[in-house]
Enzyme design. Structure first.
Site, mmCIF file in Angstrom:
data_model
loop_
_atom_site.group_PDB
_atom_site.id
_atom_site.type_symbol
_atom_site.label_atom_id
_atom_site.label_comp_id
_atom_site.label_asym_id
_atom_site.label_seq_id
_atom_site.Cartn_x
_atom_site.Cartn_y
_atom_site.Cartn_z
ATOM 1 N N GLU A 1 42.888 34.469 51.004
ATOM 2 C CA GLU A 1 42.020 35.912 51.015
ATOM 3 C C GLU A 1 40.874 35.657 51.877
ATOM 4 O O GLU A 1 40.132 36.287 52.401
ATOM 5 C CB GLU A 1 41.539 36.283 49.895
ATOM 6 C CG GLU A 1 42.839 37.087 49.025
ATOM 7 C CD GLU A 1 43.453 35.916 48.169
ATOM 8 O OE1 GLU A 1 43.517 34.819 48.303
ATOM 9 O OE2 GLU A 1 44.471 36.336 47.259
ATOM 10 N N GLU B 1 49.192 35.202 42.987
ATOM 11 C CA GLU B 1 48.759 35.479 41.782
ATOM 12 C C GLU B 1 49.879 36.148 41.006
ATOM 13 O O GLU B 1 49.901 36.133 39.705
ATOM 14 C CB GLU B 1 47.749 36.718 42.268
ATOM 15 C CG GLU B 1 46.321 36.114 42.836
ATOM 16 C CD GLU B 1 45.624 37.048 43.321
ATOM 17 O OE1 GLU B 1 46.046 37.874 44.202
ATOM 18 O OE2 GLU B 1 44.192 36.889 42.793
#
Ligand code: DAK
Length: 260
Positions: free
Chosen positions: A134, A114
């Protein structure tokens, strides 16, 4: 914060290029709160410094960053993580006005991926891998992954990556337009510096306005998505699966998810 006080990053200037090297090698540059605070302080200082035209964020050959620091997150609750508002720090990265190049080798996972996608141009070594794992620890990307990755690689590839947690190689990332160049490991930083030198020759004010304009189209429709993602991310800290997923990682065992 003075440069001498940085504990988790190295900061240097190479002519018009400001370089930040993430430096928590023992945990593959996991992005702790302290590291992120230092990174933002360094980037904002470069942004204010007229002798700097372009910035590079890099890590080590083995890891750009293997994600946010799971140890720091594992005990959070929906309310505690919301009150800490750590996204305020992350948001500052995308407000930097000068161009940022990510020079990536090894793991760029979770928050690492990210962070890379928040940069403006990505150069990768052949060993780089990009992913949003995740889901393996019972949460979802929380720092823009569901929005930025989908815009870059398209819905179906993003779904595959986010739902399976499987990373993609540097070559695949090139194919999907995530990275602009893939080079041998020994050359990725040099390649990023060459690109930075080329950009540094342009008008600083034109660079700022060009970056601002590109991000404008991108941001106009992303804000709602980011808000939505954030609420969902916070919500997961009420789940048993988040506790189990992060605990299992720290205890080096496979998680058992209950779906609650
Ligand atoms: N956090 C903490 N420690 C980590 C870590 C991480 N993300 N990744 C690796 N480490 C640590 C390992 O625990 C290990 O520590 P020791 O056991 O040596 O003490 C050391 O780094 C070396 O890792 P491994 O022994 O696991 O090395 P391997 O080569 O075997 O495996 C790996 C490398 C990258 C495949 C593996 O370490 C791994 O799966 N790491 C976790 C990857 C992951 O799940 N990443 C996503 C994390 S969640 C937010 C902003 C952003 C985010 C959240 C909130 N806000 C602003 C609120 C983002 C969330 C995430 O990124």
């Amino acid at each position: 914060m003075k440069e001498a006080n940085y504990k988790n990053i190295l900061v240097e200037q190479d002519g018009p290029i400001g370089i930040v090297t993430l430096n928590r090698p023992k945990v593959l540059n996991a992005l702790s709160h302290e590291l992120m605070d230092e990174l933002v302080t360094a980037l904002e200082a470069f942004d204010q410094d007229d002798s700097i035209r372009v910035m590079i964020i890099t890590g080590s050959e083995r890891a750009f960053a293997a994600g946010a620091d799971i140890g720091e997150m594992s005990d959070e609750t929906t309310i505690s993580i919301m009150l800490k508002d750590r996204f305020a720090t992350w948001d500052k990265v995308r407000r930097v006005k000068k161009p940022i190049i990510a020079a990536v080798s090894g793991y760029a996972l979770g928050g690492g991926c990210e962070l890379v996608m928040t940069c403006d141009i990505i150069v990768a070594s052949e060993s780089a891998q990009f992913g949003q794992p995740e889901i393996n620890i019972g949460v979802i990307p929380g720092a823009g992954g569901t929005q930025r990755l989908t815009r870059i690689v398209g819905k179906h590839k993003a779904m595959e990556m986010i739902l399976t947690g499987r990373p993609i190689t540097a070559q695949e990332a090139y194919h999907y337009g995530l990275v602009v160049k893939v080079v041998p490991v020994e050359l990725y930083l040099e390649e990023a510096k060459n690109l930075a030198q080329e950009i540094a020759k342009k008008s600083p004010v034109a660079l700022k306005l060009a970056k601002e304009a590109v991000l404008k189209t991108y941001d106009a429709s992303i804000s709602e998505g980011l808000e939505f993602e954030r609420k969902n991310f916070y919500m997961l800290f009420s789940s048993e699966d988040q506790k189990e997923g992060m605990k299992a990682f720290l205890e080096k065992r496979q998680p058992t998810f209950s779906g609650r």
